[in-house]
Design an enzyme around this catalytic site. Structure first.
Site, PDB file in Angstrom:
ATOM      1  N   ARG A  77       0.858  -1.190   0.000  1.00 26.04           N
ATOM      2  CA  ARG A  77       0.000   0.000   0.000  1.00 26.04           C
ATOM      3  C   ARG A  77       0.891   1.236   0.000  1.00 26.04           C
ATOM      4  O   ARG A  77       1.669   1.436   0.929  1.00 26.04           O
ATOM      5  CB  ARG A  77      -0.913  -0.008   1.236  1.00 26.04           C
ATOM      6  CG  ARG A  77      -1.727   1.244   1.380  1.00 26.04           C
ATOM      7  CD  ARG A  77      -2.714   1.211   2.549  1.00 26.04           C
ATOM      8  NE  ARG A  77      -3.380   2.486   2.605  1.00 26.04           N
ATOM      9  CZ  ARG A  77      -3.376   3.311   3.663  1.00 26.04           C
ATOM     10  NH1 ARG A  77      -2.788   2.968   4.792  1.00 26.04           N
ATOM     11  NH2 ARG A  77      -3.987   4.457   3.604  1.00 26.04           N
ATOM     12  N   HIS A 121      -3.384  10.845   0.617  1.00 23.73           N
ATOM     13  CA  HIS A 121      -2.824  10.653   1.958  1.00 23.73           C
ATOM     14  C   HIS A 121      -2.232  11.985   2.406  1.00 23.73           C
ATOM     15  O   HIS A 121      -1.022  12.090   2.652  1.00 23.73           O
ATOM     16  CB  HIS A 121      -1.796   9.519   1.959  1.00 23.73           C
ATOM     17  CG  HIS A 121      -1.532   8.912   3.304  1.00 23.73           C
ATOM     18  ND1 HIS A 121      -1.579   7.555   3.552  1.00 23.73           N
ATOM     19  CD2 HIS A 121      -1.213   9.475   4.482  1.00 23.73           C
ATOM     20  CE1 HIS A 121      -1.288   7.317   4.828  1.00 23.73           C
ATOM     21  NE2 HIS A 121      -1.056   8.469   5.414  1.00 23.73           N
ATOM     22  N   GLU A 166      -7.775   8.229   6.182  1.00 20.61           N
ATOM     23  CA  GLU A 166      -8.103   8.859   7.458  1.00 20.61           C
ATOM     24  C   GLU A 166      -8.660  10.272   7.322  1.00 20.61           C
ATOM     25  O   GLU A 166      -8.012  11.242   7.760  1.00 20.61           O
ATOM     26  CB  GLU A 166      -6.867   8.871   8.368  1.00 20.61           C
ATOM     27  CG  GLU A 166      -6.334   7.497   8.686  1.00 20.61           C
ATOM     28  CD  GLU A 166      -5.255   7.531   9.774  1.00 20.61           C
ATOM     29  OE1 GLU A 166      -4.750   8.605  10.101  1.00 20.61           O
ATOM     30  OE2 GLU A 166      -4.942   6.448  10.315  1.00 20.61           O
ATOM     31  N   ASN A 289      -7.516   1.547   9.877  1.00 16.80           N
ATOM     32  CA  ASN A 289      -6.214   1.775  10.509  1.00 16.80           C
ATOM     33  C   ASN A 289      -6.416   1.689  12.010  1.00 16.80           C
ATOM     34  O   ASN A 289      -7.272   2.382  12.558  1.00 16.80           O
ATOM     35  CB  ASN A 289      -5.670   3.164  10.158  1.00 16.80           C
ATOM     36  CG  ASN A 289      -5.225   3.267   8.716  1.00 16.80           C
ATOM     37  OD1 ASN A 289      -5.247   2.270   7.979  1.00 16.80           O
ATOM     38  ND2 ASN A 289      -4.821   4.446   8.300  1.00 16.80           N
ATOM     39  N   TYR A 291      -4.426   1.517  15.894  1.00 14.74           N
ATOM     40  CA  TYR A 291      -3.205   1.613  16.697  1.00 14.74           C
ATOM     41  C   TYR A 291      -3.460   1.441  18.188  1.00 14.74           C
ATOM     42  O   TYR A 291      -2.692   0.785  18.879  1.00 14.74           O
ATOM     43  CB  TYR A 291      -2.524   2.968  16.460  1.00 14.74           C
ATOM     44  CG  TYR A 291      -1.914   3.078  15.081  1.00 14.74           C
ATOM     45  CD1 TYR A 291      -0.586   2.737  14.857  1.00 14.74           C
ATOM     46  CD2 TYR A 291      -2.671   3.485  13.987  1.00 14.74           C
ATOM     47  CE1 TYR A 291      -0.018   2.826  13.598  1.00 14.74           C
ATOM     48  CE2 TYR A 291      -2.117   3.572  12.713  1.00 14.74           C
ATOM     49  CZ  TYR A 291      -0.792   3.233  12.524  1.00 14.74           C
ATOM     50  OH  TYR A 291      -0.238   3.298  11.271  1.00 14.74           O
ATOM     51  N   GLU A 360      -3.574  -0.304   8.095  1.00 15.80           N
ATOM     52  CA  GLU A 360      -2.414   0.091   8.909  1.00 15.80           C
ATOM     53  C   GLU A 360      -2.535  -0.481  10.306  1.00 15.80           C
ATOM     54  O   GLU A 360      -3.600  -0.396  10.926  1.00 15.80           O
ATOM     55  CB  GLU A 360      -2.317   1.624   9.074  1.00 15.80           C
ATOM     56  CG  GLU A 360      -1.783   2.369   7.897  1.00 15.80           C
ATOM     57  CD  GLU A 360      -1.726   3.879   8.120  1.00 15.80           C
ATOM     58  OE1 GLU A 360      -1.444   4.308   9.256  1.00 15.80           O
ATOM     59  OE2 GLU A 360      -1.970   4.608   7.150  1.00 15.80           O
TER      60      GLU A 360
HETATM   61  O1  LGS Z   1       2.338   7.585   9.846  1.00 11.74           O
HETATM   62  C1  LGS Z   1       0.988   7.609  10.116  1.00 11.74           C
HETATM   63  C2  LGS Z   1       0.605   6.526  11.090  1.00 11.74           C
HETATM   64  C3  LGS Z   1       1.340   6.442  12.388  1.00 11.74           C
HETATM   65  O2  LGS Z   1       0.300   6.344  13.396  1.00 11.74           O
HETATM   66  C4  LGS Z   1       0.132   7.418   8.874  1.00 11.74           C
HETATM   67  O3  LGS Z   1       0.501   8.282   7.835  1.00 11.74           O
HETATM   68  C5  LGS Z   1      -1.308   7.680   9.203  1.00 11.74           C
HETATM   69  O4  LGS Z   1      -2.127   7.195   8.164  1.00 11.74           O
HETATM   70  C6  LGS Z   1      -1.784   7.136  10.558  1.00 11.74           C
HETATM   71  O5  LGS Z   1      -2.492   8.168  11.189  1.00 11.74           O
HETATM   72  N1  LGS Z   1      -0.752   6.749  11.504  1.00 11.74           N
HETATM   73  C7  LGS Z   1      -0.888   6.632  12.835  1.00 11.74           C
HETATM   74  N2  LGS Z   1      -1.986   6.776  13.489  1.00 11.74           N
HETATM   75  C8  LGS Z   1      -2.193   6.527  14.861  1.00 11.74           C
HETATM   76  C9  LGS Z   1      -3.187   7.450  15.463  1.00 11.74           C
HETATM   77  C10 LGS Z   1      -3.376   7.091  16.906  1.00 11.74           C
HETATM   78  C11 LGS Z   1      -3.967   8.229  17.637  1.00 11.74           C
HETATM   79  C12 LGS Z   1      -4.024   7.967  19.093  1.00 11.74           C
HETATM   80  C13 LGS Z   1      -4.198   9.248  19.830  1.00 11.74           C
HETATM   81  C14 LGS Z   1      -4.162   9.012  21.295  1.00 11.74           C
HETATM   82  C15 LGS Z   1      -3.963  10.287  22.029  1.00 11.74           C
END
Ligand code: LGS
Length: 464
Positions: A77, A121, A166, A289, A291, A360
């Site tokens: 991807r 993106h 996202e 996605n 995490y 992801e």
């Molecule tokens: O690198 C980004 C990754 C890393 O963690 C990627 O480009 C995005 O598509 C994606 O948003 N990514 C990512 N997301 C994790 C978001 C977790 C938010 C948790 C917040 C807690 C306070």
């Protein structure tokens, strides 16, 4: 117990995004994007880091694809940068930009890897940013027009198309809060961006169908929020964070509750007649996605009124984001594999007809590059022993397996990320890759997690 070998069609993969890896920011006619502007603005990113060079994958794509081949993935991807394709407003297609992605796609196919292309993106051309970006309805039409141009050239070779990555980040984090480009910090104005992104998704899907017919595999990637805690607070954050995208895209409406909850801060007058029909297009896959999870509670006086969450989520000012229990990653996000299971099952129950894939999942670790002697050969080698990442991925693949056993139609799993890269506002300070990048030399060093994933893919069995 292990799931029987996953179906042949199940896609094991890794993921990246254009601005995070390509570099070559001014090459072959690429115009600036809102992320070039943002990252070059003092104070916006850690250490003032930018994507000017990143992992130099614009030049090193062959080396990177050779590593993917070694890893044995079924699919990769990546994202396509609109600033390379339509580099002037309303101007002609920049053929050199398409030539680059054609080289990438052909190299993937020559190595037996299915290309999964994300069309947006986050690197919106700055000329669209100048006109309001996602607050301007016209942006949706421009992005759909770009989609058509890409589909014309690459439509016969891309396996899966992902319209948006996202939209939660492209709206709330970008226009509600100030974490992402353009960093507006406008609170409720983010709902306008939400709607225009939804509209863009619908128009992009139609553009793909017009060019490629119903055989095209079309998906969208959402970072759905799975929060735990107080039922009312969970319900509200689900409404503002998830259903605001899922319901229009998959059902063709905005929930009435959304209008009720946002009364006084947003009148939704930007939703025009016919928009929901445009947004609601048949989809082949829903990309997720995942995490971590959050912990929420209703509160008259939110404990962290200045937190990202409080400013990011208009309509949630009476919600308190509490510290999450358990183990956390280098990003400060909690490790909650059951959240992935719960999320997949919940989406399956609510939208049972939708096949899903994880577009992801991954973890930032404090990876350390070591030089040591290989016991087998006696050679001096470089290595990264990222046991924490292996543990994280093992537990999340296990959660995916359990969800499949519970009836979820899961078609693939993409690890974020193939290699360390520009982690947006965190610059190069956070490493998510299963391949280490030495930014001084651009050397790629597969981490232990790379070897672990290679074995997993070869066995085609999800861990138990
Ligand atoms: O690198 C980004 C990754 C890393 O963690 C990627 O480009 C995005 O598509 C994606 O948003 N990514 C990512 N997301 C994790 C978001 C977790 C938010 C948790 C917040 C807690 C306070």
């Amino acid at each position: 117990m292990t799931l029987p070998i996953v179906p042949d069609a199940f896609m094991f993969g890794t993921a990246t995004a254009s601005y995070q890896i390509e570099g070559a920011a001014t090459e072959d006619g690429r115009c600036p994007s809102i992320w070039d502007t943002f990252s070059h603005t003092p104070g916006r990113t850690f250490n003032g880091d930018t994507g000017d060079v990143a992992t130099d994958s614009y030049h090193r794509y062959k080396e990177d694809i050779a590593l993917l081949k070694e890893l044995g993935v079924d699919a990769y991807r990546f994202s396509i940068a609109m600033p390379r394709i339509v580099s002037t407003e309303g101007g002609p297609t920049n053929e050199k930009g398409l030539d680059f992605y054609e080289r990438v796609v052909d190299e993937l196919l020559a190595n037996g890897i299915k290309p999964c292309a994300t069309l947006y993106h986050w690197d919106l051309p700055q000329y669209l940013g100048d006109k309001g970006g996602w607050l301007n309805r016209d942006t949706a039409y421009r992005v759909a027009d770009y989609t058509r141009r890409v589909a014309e050239r690459l439509g016969d070779r891309v396996d899966t198309w992902i319209t948006l990555n996202e939209p939660w980040c492209s709206s709330y984090l970008s226009y509600g809060a100030s974490e992402h480009a353009p960093g507006m910090g406008g609170g409720p104005v983010a709902f306008e961006a939400v709607h225009h992104l939804n509209l863009a998704h619908g128009l992009m899907t139609q553009a793909l169908r017009d060019e490629l017919g119903d055989a095209a595999k079309v998906a969208v990637t959402l970072n759905l929020q799975f929060n735990r805690g107080d039922a009312d607070a969970v319900h509200r954050t689900d409404l503002i964070g998830n259903r605001v995208f899922l319901d229009p895209m998959l059902r063709g409406y905005y929930p009435d509750e959304l209008f009720a909850v946002t009364r006084g801060i947003c009148d939704w007058s930007f939703v025009k007649d016919g928009d929901l029909e445009q947004i609601h297009q048949p989809l082949d896959l829903l990309g997720i996605n995942y995490y971590s999870t959050g912990l929420v509670a209703m509160s008259d006086r939110p404990q962290f009124p200045q937190s990202i969450e409080a400013t990011t989520f208009p309509g949630c000012s009476d919600i308190d984001w509490l510290p999450t229990p358990g183990e956390h990653t280098e990003m400060g996000w909690n490790i909650d594999p059951n959240g992935l299971y719960d999320l997949l099952v919940r989406v399956h129950n609510d939208y049972p007809e939708m096949p899903m894939f994880i577009t992801e999942n991954g973890i930032a670790c404090a990876d350390e590059l070591v030089t040591e002697t290989d016991p087998a050969t006696g050679d001096t080698v470089k290595a990264v022993h990222d046991d924490k990442r292996i543990a994280y991925l093992t537990r999340h693949f296990d959660a995916a397996r359990r969800a499949m056993e519970a009836g979820v139609d899961l078609r693939g799993y993409f690890v974020w990320s193939m290699l360390d890269n520009f982690e947006w506002a965190f610059g190069y300070s956070k490493r998510f890759g299963i391949i280490y990048v030495d930014y001084a030399t651009q050397e790629r060093i597969p981490k232990d997690s790379f070897k672990w994933y290679r074995q997993l893919i070869a066995s085609r069995e999800l861990p138990a």
